[in-house]
Design a protein around this motif. Structure first.
Motif, mmCIF file in Angstrom:
data_model
loop_
_atom_site.group_PDB
_atom_site.id
_atom_site.type_symbol
_atom_site.label_atom_id
_atom_site.label_comp_id
_atom_site.label_asym_id
_atom_site.label_seq_id
_atom_site.Cartn_x
_atom_site.Cartn_y
_atom_site.Cartn_z
ATOM 1 N N ASP A 4 0.841 -1.194 0.000
ATOM 2 C CA ASP A 4 0.000 0.000 0.000
ATOM 3 C C ASP A 4 0.878 1.246 0.000
ATOM 4 O OD1 ASP A 4 -1.944 1.903 0.242
ATOM 5 O OD2 ASP A 4 -2.866 1.038 2.027
ATOM 6 N N VAL A 5 1.066 1.825 -1.172
ATOM 7 C CA VAL A 5 1.910 3.013 -1.317
ATOM 8 C C VAL A 5 1.316 4.192 -0.564
ATOM 9 C CG1 VAL A 5 2.886 4.628 -2.993
ATOM 10 C CG2 VAL A 5 2.753 2.222 -3.543
ATOM 11 N N SER A 6 0.014 4.238 -0.419
ATOM 12 C CA SER A 6 -0.616 5.360 0.276
ATOM 13 C C SER A 6 -0.188 5.452 1.742
ATOM 14 C CB SER A 6 -2.141 5.274 0.177
ATOM 15 O OG SER A 6 -2.635 4.170 0.905
ATOM 16 N N LYS A 7 0.342 4.376 2.287
ATOM 17 C CA LYS A 7 0.807 4.394 3.686
ATOM 18 C C LYS A 7 2.242 4.900 3.827
ATOM 19 C CE LYS A 7 -2.313 0.869 5.359
ATOM 20 N NZ LYS A 7 -2.472 -0.410 6.036
ATOM 21 N N VAL A 8 2.925 5.129 2.693
ATOM 22 C CA VAL A 8 4.294 5.645 2.728
ATOM 23 C C VAL A 8 4.211 7.161 2.875
ATOM 24 C CG1 VAL A 8 6.487 5.834 1.506
ATOM 25 C CG2 VAL A 8 5.104 3.763 1.258
ATOM 26 N N LEU A 78 13.943 -7.310 5.040
ATOM 27 C CA LEU A 78 13.836 -5.849 5.106
ATOM 28 C C LEU A 78 12.568 -5.491 5.870
ATOM 29 C CD1 LEU A 78 14.779 -5.098 1.425
ATOM 30 C CD2 LEU A 78 16.023 -4.246 3.391
ATOM 31 N N THR A 79 12.687 -4.557 6.798
ATOM 32 C CA THR A 79 11.521 -4.146 7.577
ATOM 33 C C THR A 79 10.603 -3.264 6.733
ATOM 34 O OG1 THR A 79 12.515 -2.113 8.416
ATOM 35 C CG2 THR A 79 12.923 -4.154 9.684
ATOM 36 N N GLU A 80 9.398 -3.064 7.212
ATOM 37 C CA GLU A 80 8.459 -2.176 6.522
ATOM 38 C C GLU A 80 9.016 -0.760 6.442
ATOM 39 O OE1 GLU A 80 3.895 -0.546 7.014
ATOM 40 O OE2 GLU A 80 4.467 -2.397 8.004
ATOM 41 N N ASP A 81 9.671 -0.294 7.511
ATOM 42 C CA ASP A 81 10.274 1.045 7.501
ATOM 43 C C ASP A 81 11.374 1.142 6.443
ATOM 44 O OD1 ASP A 81 8.622 2.002 9.506
ATOM 45 O OD2 ASP A 81 10.075 1.644 11.114
ATOM 46 N N GLU A 82 12.190 0.097 6.301
ATOM 47 C CA GLU A 82 13.245 0.102 5.291
ATOM 48 C C GLU A 82 12.650 0.128 3.879
ATOM 49 O OE1 GLU A 82 16.965 -2.193 7.405
ATOM 50 O OE2 GLU A 82 15.204 -3.401 6.843
ATOM 51 N N LEU A 83 11.594 -0.654 3.655
ATOM 52 C CA LEU A 83 10.925 -0.629 2.350
ATOM 53 C C LEU A 83 10.352 0.748 2.065
ATOM 54 C CD1 LEU A 83 9.035 -4.051 2.282
ATOM 55 C CD2 LEU A 83 11.023 -3.401 0.930
ATOM 56 N N ASN A 84 9.724 1.359 3.070
ATOM 57 C CA ASN A 84 9.170 2.702 2.894
ATOM 58 C C ASN A 84 10.263 3.714 2.579
ATOM 59 O OD1 ASN A 84 6.634 1.659 3.382
ATOM 60 N ND2 ASN A 84 6.532 2.381 5.488
ATOM 61 N N LEU A 86 13.068 3.088 1.043
ATOM 62 C CA LEU A 86 13.504 2.839 -0.337
ATOM 63 C C LEU A 86 12.490 3.388 -1.344
ATOM 64 C CD1 LEU A 86 14.941 -0.760 0.091
ATOM 65 C CD2 LEU A 86 16.245 1.311 -0.470
ATOM 66 N N VAL A 87 11.204 3.320 -1.024
ATOM 67 C CA VAL A 87 10.182 3.898 -1.904
ATOM 68 C C VAL A 87 10.341 5.415 -1.949
ATOM 69 C CG1 VAL A 87 7.694 4.283 -2.218
ATOM 70 C CG2 VAL A 87 8.553 2.001 -1.635
ATOM 71 N N ARG A 88 10.571 6.051 -0.790
ATOM 72 C CA ARG A 88 10.789 7.506 -0.762
ATOM 73 C C ARG A 88 12.020 7.892 -1.563
ATOM 74 N NH1 ARG A 88 8.352 7.090 4.272
ATOM 75 N NH2 ARG A 88 10.240 6.465 5.347
ATOM 76 N N LEU A 89 13.107 7.133 -1.428
ATOM 77 C CA LEU A 89 14.319 7.405 -2.192
ATOM 78 C C LEU A 89 14.037 7.308 -3.688
ATOM 79 C CD1 LEU A 89 17.362 7.871 -2.532
ATOM 80 C CD2 LEU A 89 17.667 5.399 -2.267
ATOM 81 N N SER A 90 13.360 6.251 -4.094
ATOM 82 C CA SER A 90 13.020 6.058 -5.494
ATOM 83 C C SER A 90 12.178 7.219 -6.011
ATOM 84 C CB SER A 90 12.284 4.735 -5.664
ATOM 85 O OG SER A 90 11.999 4.493 -7.021
ATOM 86 N N TYR A 91 11.215 7.644 -5.224
ATOM 87 C CA TYR A 91 10.360 8.777 -5.595
ATOM 88 C C TYR A 91 11.219 10.025 -5.813
ATOM 89 C CZ TYR A 91 6.655 12.267 -5.325
ATOM 90 O OH TYR A 91 5.807 13.324 -5.598
ATOM 91 N N ASN A 92 12.138 10.289 -4.893
ATOM 92 C CA ASN A 92 12.982 11.468 -4.976
ATOM 93 C C ASN A 92 13.987 11.411 -6.127
ATOM 94 O OD1 ASN A 92 11.764 12.851 -2.827
ATOM 95 N ND2 ASN A 92 13.009 11.759 -1.342
ATOM 96 N N LEU A 93 14.368 10.195 -6.538
ATOM 97 C CA LEU A 93 15.289 10.048 -7.667
ATOM 98 C C LEU A 93 14.587 10.205 -9.013
ATOM 99 C CD1 LEU A 93 17.475 7.025 -6.460
ATOM 100 C CD2 LEU A 93 18.171 9.429 -6.646
#
Length: 94
Positions: A4-8, A78-84, A86-93
């Protein structure tokens, strides 16, 4: 696989594009996340990608992004926080 990306938190606007086998998440017409049936694919830094692939069996080169990303089989490695993060990093890149 349900991610669920909306939770990031910390993401700006993005578009969700559902395809037959996967869901693409786009920022300014650039894909930053691919949610496949059993994996997540994200953009990332090359050095970080190498470190994660060496450290975790569940992380490999991305088929969608090639050398510019990673593919992760969600597991307890990988924890949920670590996945989140990585999603934020990807978004910013993107």
């Amino acid at each position: 696989m349900v991610f669920d990306v909306s939770k990031v938190t910390g993401l700006g606007e993005y578009i969700e594009k559902v395809e037959k086998e996967r869901t693409l998440y786009l920022k300014d017409d650039k894909v930053f996340l691919v949610v496949n049936k059993n994996t997540l694919e994200l953009r990332t830094d090359g050095k970080l990608a190498k470190l994660l692939r060496e450290k975790y069996e569940s992380v490999m080169d991305s088929r969608y992004f090639g050398r510019g990303g990673i593919e992760i089989i969600p597991s307890s490695q990988l924890t949920e926080d670590e996945l989140n993060d990585l999603v934020r990093l990807s978004y910013n890149l993107s």
